[in-house]
Motif scaffolding. Structure first.
Motif, PDB file in Angstrom:
ATOM      1  N   ALA A  40      -2.121 -10.316   4.508  1.00  0.00           N
ATOM      2  CA  ALA A  40      -1.172  -9.236   4.275  1.00  0.00           C
ATOM      3  C   ALA A  40      -0.001  -9.773   3.475  1.00  0.00           C
ATOM      4  CB  ALA A  40      -0.676  -8.667   5.593  1.00  0.00           C
ATOM      5  N   ARG A  41       0.604  -8.888   2.691  1.00  0.00           N
ATOM      6  CA  ARG A  41       1.794  -9.269   1.940  1.00  0.00           C
ATOM      7  C   ARG A  41       3.004  -8.652   2.633  1.00  0.00           C
ATOM      8  NH1 ARG A  41       2.014 -10.723  -3.265  1.00  0.00           N
ATOM      9  NH2 ARG A  41       0.058  -9.698  -3.815  1.00  0.00           N
ATOM     10  N   LEU A  42       4.072  -9.430   2.716  1.00  0.00           N
ATOM     11  CA  LEU A  42       5.282  -8.951   3.370  1.00  0.00           C
ATOM     12  C   LEU A  42       6.054  -8.066   2.389  1.00  0.00           C
ATOM     13  CD1 LEU A  42       7.058  -9.023   5.839  1.00  0.00           C
ATOM     14  CD2 LEU A  42       8.006 -11.201   5.056  1.00  0.00           C
ATOM     15  N   LEU A  43       6.227  -6.777   2.770  1.00  0.00           N
ATOM     16  CA  LEU A  43       6.909  -5.848   1.863  1.00  0.00           C
ATOM     17  C   LEU A  43       8.397  -5.768   2.161  1.00  0.00           C
ATOM     18  CD1 LEU A  43       4.392  -2.832   1.838  1.00  0.00           C
ATOM     19  CD2 LEU A  43       4.586  -4.716   0.206  1.00  0.00           C
ATOM     20  N   ALA A  44       8.781  -5.920   3.440  1.00  0.00           N
ATOM     21  CA  ALA A  44      10.207  -5.816   3.781  1.00  0.00           C
ATOM     22  C   ALA A  44      10.442  -6.427   5.144  1.00  0.00           C
ATOM     23  CB  ALA A  44      10.638  -4.347   3.796  1.00  0.00           C
ATOM     24  N   VAL A  45      11.658  -6.910   5.354  1.00  0.00           N
ATOM     25  CA  VAL A  45      12.077  -7.402   6.663  1.00  0.00           C
ATOM     26  C   VAL A  45      13.298  -6.577   7.055  1.00  0.00           C
ATOM     27  CG1 VAL A  45      12.852  -9.393   7.998  1.00  0.00           C
ATOM     28  CG2 VAL A  45      11.337  -9.730   6.044  1.00  0.00           C
ATOM     29  N   VAL A  46      13.175  -5.771   8.106  1.00  0.00           N
ATOM     30  CA  VAL A  46      14.269  -4.891   8.504  1.00  0.00           C
ATOM     31  C   VAL A  46      14.843  -5.389   9.833  1.00  0.00           C
ATOM     32  CG1 VAL A  46      14.897  -2.486   8.989  1.00  0.00           C
ATOM     33  CG2 VAL A  46      12.917  -3.005   7.514  1.00  0.00           C
ATOM     34  N   PRO A  47      16.117  -5.809   9.852  1.00  0.00           N
ATOM     35  CA  PRO A  47      16.687  -6.310  11.109  1.00  0.00           C
ATOM     36  C   PRO A  47      16.720  -5.212  12.165  1.00  0.00           C
ATOM     37  CG  PRO A  47      18.122  -6.772   9.236  1.00  0.00           C
ATOM     38  CD  PRO A  47      17.057  -5.851   8.745  1.00  0.00           C
ATOM     39  N   GLU A  48      16.444  -5.579  13.413  1.00  0.00           N
ATOM     40  CA  GLU A  48      16.548  -4.616  14.519  1.00  0.00           C
ATOM     41  C   GLU A  48      17.784  -4.987  15.336  1.00  0.00           C
ATOM     42  OE1 GLU A  48      14.758  -1.949  15.114  1.00  0.00           O
ATOM     43  OE2 GLU A  48      13.074  -2.195  13.734  1.00  0.00           O
TER      44      GLU A  48
END
Ligand code: FES
Lengths: 379, 359
Positions: B46-54
């Motif tokens: 899989a390719r990482l599209l985004a990292v969204v902080p929680e």
């Protein structure tokens, strides 16, 4: 410890057992430093190199599709030769040593790797990793010492067949990949009954299958895909394989045959300590000096000494440990054998030619001397 | 007519595949395709599209799986293989997304103290990175038909499989209670989303902040959810919580209405030695940790391959299925959790706790 003691001047006579163990500890510390800093940049190195080699191979083979045009033939042949050398040396040899196993990537792992060479990976790993690296330069145990064909050490007995050993060596160089495969089959061991028939014939089958597949690829499939360029493409593949054979053969000769490299007797390694094992590797190998390109093209076997001390450290790190290892040689008054590629190749060839004739046996000479002296003056 | 065409097309395809294989041996055509199309059909990446902080210590990763990815059921998990400092490490994470039209998926990762993978994913992973992806797996999913009344008992990142279920199926669930424990209000993963659903009356949310109020007991659970007996229940979180809920439901005879998911224990037991199980042969030996696995195995009559017996030839490599081993040369510890199959050299590794070897 050694056949060294047969020599007039033993190169290790000045070392105490404590010295030898101290050398071992210092080498362990050097190894430790590399292990601690091993990480992402090393992983990036091998992945990048594999990508470059595969792209080079694809590109060269694509260019060879129109190899009836001489510039395409030359470019494709050069590219394919380099690609095959990289694949065998810096990639295949080192991956199969387990140098990259720590990445836990099943695609770049000693247990799964197969290389573009006649000898199947499992046979080669046994003969090379388990025998040659464990019994480095032990007479009668390490068959890399002349491959059971040639006499490359004064201590090996001479026989008449050895008169032709320069010729064998030359022919072996041209077809080296097949030479390795035959060697890895351990025919001698089988003939002496120390290897079962089943094991031997399953090995033969594996080798034949591999040889057939590689030949089909290089000498049938790619030429046919080239259509009207079939013959030049066939010639390019033959050339690339021979170039690779000559190159790998030369590099490997430089590792253990040049002048100054020591050999050991079977008895000498009984009960060998870790320090003594290290010492044997130090004295039994020779380096090739040169620039970064040479190191990559030799698969960093130009750092043969470092490779034998630390066969499972990633090859890209040998360069940085070499000065530390060399300093250790100096500290303990040992000879770090190294030289340029032409010099080392010449030295190895000179030895093979010199030893093709029986040695002037020095102990015999000494006895003669003594006899001379005991002779009554006026006989 | 059509049949002939399609079967001769199939034949042509098979012939092409054979030629490609013959042209690339000893590698596979795939090894070259990986250079240009790492996410093509048939691969597991899989390719990482985004990292969204929680929260301050967690983030949601948006991933695009390889073509041909099997759609998951919310609540299931995937195994991610991530290169941390050059070493491939595997961990399971619950999928937190419903099935999306664009085919992307999300997992939400909380940093575990000393957790190499979670720390890497939350703090260091970069958009564009490629990770290995396996799954989806797991039967911790909503029942079908959907239950009339549902209860979710979760703690910490145990909410992750549940948020996936709720995002996918809340519209079809009439009566939902979520009892969630976290250290503080700020530590509640997906806090805003859960509270918004609660204030819209779509779920009843009970937040337990353990730093102030301590851990939830089963007595309290029974008081908080008086109609516990009638609810299909899903529980996920640390073992303490899951064990307590399982105990309660067993006592009451409601086990058939309980679904649980446990976190895989990441840290193996470390010690001076331990019992070594050779899984294929079935032999088990009690080892004190002073001798290499190779010697322990041989003494127990297990057939193990070896060469140099000193760590240089790699002729003795076998998978460590589970447990911990220690390199006798430098003390380095290697740990494997079930499913990892970490390849180790038996001649220089001694048991450092109970372990299972695939030999
Ligand atoms: S037997 Fe050689 S590395 Fe283990």
């Amino acid at each position: 410890m050694t056949a060294l003691q047969h020599k007039d001047v033993s190169p290790i006579a000045h070392l105490t057992p404590e010295d030898i163990e101290a050398i071992g500890r210092e080498l362990d510390a050097i190894r430790e430093d590399v292990l601690e800093s091993r990480g992402q940049s090393d992983a990036d190195y091998i992945r990048r190199l594999i990508a470059i080699q595969r792209s080079l191979e694809l590109g060269s083979r694509a260019v060879l599709l129109i190899s009836m045009f001489p510039p395409a033939w030359i470019a494709g042949t050069v590219g394919l030769s380099i690609s095959k050398i990289l694949e065998n040396m810096e990639i295949g040899h080192n991956v199969m040593h387990g140098q990259w196993d720590w990445m836990r990537d099943p695609k770049i792992h000693s247990t799964t790797w197969e290389w573009d060479n006649a000898s199947p990976a499992d046979l080669w790993k046994h003969a090379h990793n388990e025998l040659h690296h464990t019994y480095t330069n032990v007479l009668g145990k390490d068959h890399d010492l002349g491959y059971g064909l040639m006499r490359v050490d004064e201590e090996q007995p001479w026989s008449r067949a050895m008169l032709a050993q320069p010729l064998y060596n030359f022919l072996n160089m041209l077809v080296f990949e097949y030479g390795i495969a035959v060697y890895d089959l351990e025919i001698g061991k089988y003939l002496k009954g120390r290897k079962s028939k089943e094991e031997f014939s399953s090995g033969v089958k594996k080798v034949l299958r591999k040889v057939r597949r590689n030949a089909l690829r290089d000498y049938v499939v790619h030429p046919l895909l080239s259509g009207p360029s079939a013959i030049p493409t066939l010639a390019a593949n033959v050339t690339a394989n021979v170039v690779r054979n000559i190159w790998t053969h030369s590099v490997i000769m430089c590792g253990h045959f040049p002048k100054g490299v020591e050999t050991f007797t079977k008895q000498s390694i009984e009960g060998e300590t870790r320090g003594e094992w290290y010492l044997r590797q130090m004295l039994g190998s020779a380096n090739i000096s040169g620039g970064p390109l040479l190191h990559i093209m030799t698969g960093n076997l130009s750092y043969q000494i470092e490779h034998h001390l630390f066969p499972d450290l990633p090859s890209n790190r040998y360069q940085e440990v070499a000065p530390k290892v060399q300093a250790l040689f100096e500290k303990y008054g040992l000879t770090y054998v190294t030289g340029s590629m032409p010099h080392q190749v010449a030295s190895a060839w000179a030895k093979i030619i010199r030893l093709s004739v029986p040695s002037t046996d020095q102990s015999y000479l000494r006895e003669l001397d003594e006899l001379e002296q005991r002779k009554p003056v006026a006989a | 007519m059509r049949r002939t065409t399609s079967s001769s097309l199939g034949g042509l395809r098979a012939a092409l595949v054979r030629v490609a294989a013959a042209a690339t041996t000893p590698l596979l055509p795939d090894d070259y395709l990986d250079l240009v199309a790492p996410l093509r059909r048939g691969t597991h990446r899989a390719r990482l599209l985004a990292v969204v902080p929680e929260t301050s210590s967690s983030a949601t990763l948006v991933l695009r799986p390889s073509a041909g990815w099997t759609a998951h059921a919310p609540g299931q998990n995937v195994r991610l293989g991530v290169d941390v400092d050059g070493v491939r490490l595997w961990r399971s994470y619950s999928l937190t997304s419903p099935v999306r039209p664009d085919g992307s998926i999300t997992v939400t990762v909380s940093v575990v103290p000393d957790g190499a993978v979670s720390t890497h994913l939350v703090r260091a992973a970069e958009v564009g990175d490629i990770v290995e992806l396996e799954g989806p797996d797991g039967d911790f999913v909503l029942s079908s038909p959907l239950p009339q009344r549902a209860l979710f008992v979760t703690a910490g990142s145990g909410i992750t499989p549940v948020i996936g279920m709720l995002r996918a199926s809340l519209a079809g669930l009439d009566d939902v209670v979520v009892v969630h424990s976290a250290r503080t209000a700020d530590d509640v993963l997906f806090g805003r989303e859960l509270r918004a659903w609660a204030s819209d009356g779509r779920i009843r949310l009970v937040e337990r902040h353990t730093a102030a109020d301590g851990r939830l007991t089963t007595d309290e659970l029974e008081q908080l959810v008086p109609d516990l007996a009638d609810r299909e229940t899903w529980a996920c979180g640390p073992n303490g919580l899951v064990d307590a809920v399982v105990g309660l439901f067993e006592d009451r005879g409601w086990s058939h209405r309980l679904h649980v998911e446990r976190f895989r224990p990441v840290a193996a037991v470390l010690g001076e030695g331990g019992s070594v199980t050779f899984a294929r042969t079935g032999a088990t030996v009690d080892a004190d940790g002073s001798r290499p696995l190779l010697v322990e195995g041989e003494d127990a009559g297990v057939l193990l391959r070896s060469g140099c017996r000193m760590g240089i030839c790699y002729g003795c490599v076998v998978p460590l299925e589970e447990g911990a081993v220690r390199d006798v040369r430098d003390g380095a510890i290697t740990v494997a959790a079930p499913g990892d199959g970490v390849l180790i050299q038996t001649c220089i590794n001694a048991p450092a706790g109970p372990c299972v070897i695939d030999a």
